[in-house]
Motif scaffolding. Structure first.
Motif, PDB file in Angstrom:
ATOM      1  N   SER A  40     -11.078   9.580  -0.719  1.00 20.72           N
ATOM      2  CA  SER A  40     -12.188  10.202   0.010  1.00 20.72           C
ATOM      3  C   SER A  40     -13.351   9.225   0.149  1.00 20.72           C
ATOM      4  O   SER A  40     -14.045   9.227   1.152  1.00 20.72           O
ATOM      5  CB  SER A  40     -12.632  11.486  -0.675  1.00 20.72           C
ATOM      6  N   ALA A  41     -13.573   8.387  -0.875  1.00 17.79           N
ATOM      7  CA  ALA A  41     -14.641   7.401  -0.788  1.00 17.79           C
ATOM      8  C   ALA A  41     -14.335   6.393   0.303  1.00 17.79           C
ATOM      9  O   ALA A  41     -15.221   6.034   1.084  1.00 17.79           O
ATOM     10  CB  ALA A  41     -14.832   6.705  -2.126  1.00 17.79           C
ATOM     11  N   SER A  42     -13.100   5.953   0.390  1.00 19.92           N
ATOM     12  CA  SER A  42     -12.764   4.982   1.429  1.00 19.92           C
ATOM     13  C   SER A  42     -12.836   5.643   2.804  1.00 19.92           C
ATOM     14  O   SER A  42     -13.206   5.006   3.780  1.00 19.92           O
ATOM     15  CB  SER A  42     -11.391   4.371   1.188  1.00 19.92           C
ATOM     16  N   PHE A  43     -12.512   6.927   2.865  1.00 19.65           N
ATOM     17  CA  PHE A  43     -12.624   7.641   4.136  1.00 19.65           C
ATOM     18  C   PHE A  43     -14.085   7.680   4.584  1.00 19.65           C
ATOM     19  O   PHE A  43     -14.403   7.431   5.733  1.00 19.65           O
ATOM     20  CB  PHE A  43     -12.061   9.060   4.022  1.00 19.65           C
ATOM     21  N   LEU A  44     -14.981   7.979   3.628  1.00 11.63           N
ATOM     22  CA  LEU A  44     -16.407   8.003   3.946  1.00 11.63           C
ATOM     23  C   LEU A  44     -16.903   6.623   4.361  1.00 11.63           C
ATOM     24  O   LEU A  44     -17.695   6.496   5.292  1.00 11.63           O
ATOM     25  CB  LEU A  44     -17.219   8.529   2.766  1.00 11.63           C
ATOM     26  N   ASP A  45     -16.428   5.599   3.650  1.00  7.50           N
ATOM     27  CA  ASP A  45     -16.810   4.232   4.001  1.00  7.50           C
ATOM     28  C   ASP A  45     -16.336   3.892   5.412  1.00  7.50           C
ATOM     29  O   ASP A  45     -17.074   3.305   6.199  1.00  7.50           O
ATOM     30  CB  ASP A  45     -16.244   3.230   3.004  1.00  7.50           C
ATOM     31  N   ASN A  46     -15.087   4.278   5.714  1.00  9.68           N
ATOM     32  CA  ASN A  46     -14.552   4.013   7.047  1.00  9.68           C
ATOM     33  C   ASN A  46     -15.319   4.786   8.112  1.00  9.68           C
ATOM     34  O   ASN A  46     -15.610   4.264   9.190  1.00  9.68           O
ATOM     35  CB  ASN A  46     -13.065   4.372   7.123  1.00  9.68           C
ATOM     36  N   LEU A  47     -15.638   6.025   7.791  1.00  6.88           N
ATOM     37  CA  LEU A  47     -16.389   6.848   8.734  1.00  6.88           C
ATOM     38  C   LEU A  47     -17.767   6.244   8.983  1.00  6.88           C
ATOM     39  O   LEU A  47     -18.215   6.131  10.131  1.00  6.88           O
ATOM     40  CB  LEU A  47     -16.528   8.275   8.203  1.00  6.88           C
ATOM     41  N   LEU A  48     -18.432   5.845   7.919  1.00  6.20           N
ATOM     42  CA  LEU A  48     -19.745   5.227   8.047  1.00  6.20           C
ATOM     43  C   LEU A  48     -19.643   3.936   8.864  1.00  6.20           C
ATOM     44  O   LEU A  48     -20.487   3.682   9.733  1.00  6.20           O
ATOM     45  CB  LEU A  48     -20.339   4.937   6.668  1.00  6.20           C
ATOM     46  N   ALA A  49     -18.630   3.147   8.611  1.00  2.00           N
ATOM     47  CA  ALA A  49     -18.442   1.905   9.355  1.00  2.00           C
ATOM     48  C   ALA A  49     -18.211   2.193  10.840  1.00  2.00           C
ATOM     49  O   ALA A  49     -18.738   1.485  11.704  1.00  2.00           O
ATOM     50  CB  ALA A  49     -17.273   1.113   8.783  1.00  2.00           C
ATOM     51  N   GLU A  50     -17.447   3.236  11.130  1.00  3.02           N
ATOM     52  CA  GLU A  50     -17.207   3.610  12.529  1.00  3.02           C
ATOM     53  C   GLU A  50     -18.500   4.028  13.213  1.00  3.02           C
ATOM     54  O   GLU A  50     -18.778   3.624  14.339  1.00  3.02           O
ATOM     55  CB  GLU A  50     -16.206   4.763  12.618  1.00  3.02           C
ATOM     56  N   VAL A  51     -19.291   4.846  12.531  1.00  4.01           N
ATOM     57  CA  VAL A  51     -20.550   5.318  13.110  1.00  4.01           C
ATOM     58  C   VAL A  51     -21.497   4.138  13.321  1.00  4.01           C
ATOM     59  O   VAL A  51     -22.129   4.018  14.369  1.00  4.01           O
ATOM     60  CB  VAL A  51     -21.193   6.396  12.218  1.00  4.01           C
ATOM     61  N   GLN A  52     -21.568   3.242  12.341  1.00  4.25           N
ATOM     62  CA  GLN A  52     -22.432   2.067  12.473  1.00  4.25           C
ATOM     63  C   GLN A  52     -21.969   1.184  13.625  1.00  4.25           C
ATOM     64  O   GLN A  52     -22.786   0.688  14.399  1.00  4.25           O
ATOM     65  CB  GLN A  52     -22.451   1.266  11.173  1.00  4.25           C
ATOM     66  N   ALA A  53     -20.658   0.993  13.739  1.00  2.00           N
ATOM     67  CA  ALA A  53     -20.118   0.178  14.826  1.00  2.00           C
ATOM     68  C   ALA A  53     -20.415   0.821  16.178  1.00  2.00           C
ATOM     69  O   ALA A  53     -20.755   0.133  17.149  1.00  2.00           O
ATOM     70  CB  ALA A  53     -18.618  -0.022  14.650  1.00  2.00           C
ATOM     71  N   ASP A  54     -20.307   2.150  16.227  1.00  4.77           N
ATOM     72  CA  ASP A  54     -20.595   2.875  17.470  1.00  4.77           C
ATOM     73  C   ASP A  54     -22.054   2.685  17.870  1.00  4.77           C
ATOM     74  O   ASP A  54     -22.360   2.393  19.032  1.00  4.77           O
ATOM     75  CB  ASP A  54     -20.263   4.352  17.297  1.00  4.77           C
ATOM     76  N   PHE A  55     -22.956   2.835  16.911  1.00  3.39           N
ATOM     77  CA  PHE A  55     -24.377   2.648  17.212  1.00  3.39           C
ATOM     78  C   PHE A  55     -24.662   1.197  17.604  1.00  3.39           C
ATOM     79  O   PHE A  55     -25.442   0.942  18.526  1.00  3.39           O
ATOM     80  CB  PHE A  55     -25.247   3.054  16.021  1.00  3.39           C
ATOM     81  N   ALA A  56     -24.044   0.249  16.910  1.00  2.91           N
ATOM     82  CA  ALA A  56     -24.256  -1.166  17.238  1.00  2.91           C
ATOM     83  C   ALA A  56     -23.773  -1.462  18.653  1.00  2.91           C
ATOM     84  O   ALA A  56     -24.429  -2.194  19.407  1.00  2.91           O
ATOM     85  CB  ALA A  56     -23.535  -2.055  16.228  1.00  2.91           C
TER      86      ALA A  56
END
Length: 131
Positions: A40-56
């Motif tokens: 679940s932690a890696s899922f959250l990390d991946n989700l956060l990375a996706e959101v950050q990449a989307d905003f970038a």
């Protein structure tokens, strides 16, 4: 925003699934301690990375669009200045054709034009200053 809402719903579902497991009675011994699932932690990390990449990506697209608009405005301003200069050249040629070289204005202009490379350039500057 739909993708963010979907991801949030998925997170809530996973959280609710994990919550009953965490509510099980815990023994007092250190051996029975179960750390949070790394999945679940890696899922959250991946989700956060996706959101950050989307905003970038969106920020980069907006910045590119802004730069393109600035460049188009700069080009438009240069074209406008070129048109104004052409109009001044026409006016200067007309003024040079009309001015009497022996009049006080004509004599003054002859002296004024000595510091310029051509009479046309001097006439353009003279007309600009009179605007």
């Amino acid at each position: 925003m739909d993708s963010i809402d979907q991801l949030l719903a998925q997170l809530q579902t996973e959280y609710k699934e994990l919550q009953p497991q965490q509510q099980q009675p815990k023994s007092a011994t250190a051996k029975s301690f179960i750390p949070p699932l790394p999945k679940s932690a890696s899922f959250l990390d991946n989700l956060l990375a996706e959101v950050q990449a989307d905003f970038a990506q969106k920020d980069a697209a907006l910045e590119l669009k802004r730069q393109q608009e600035l460049e188009q405005e700069r080009i438009r301003q240069e074209q406008l200045k070129a048109k104004q200069l052409e109009a001044l050249k026409v006016q200067a040629k007309e003024w040079l054709a009309k001015v009497d070289p022996l009049s006080s204005e004509g004599l003054w202009f002859e002296r004024f034009a000595e510091s310029y490379s051509s009479k046309l350039e001097a006439a353009i500057e003279y007309l600009r200053s009179n605007e």
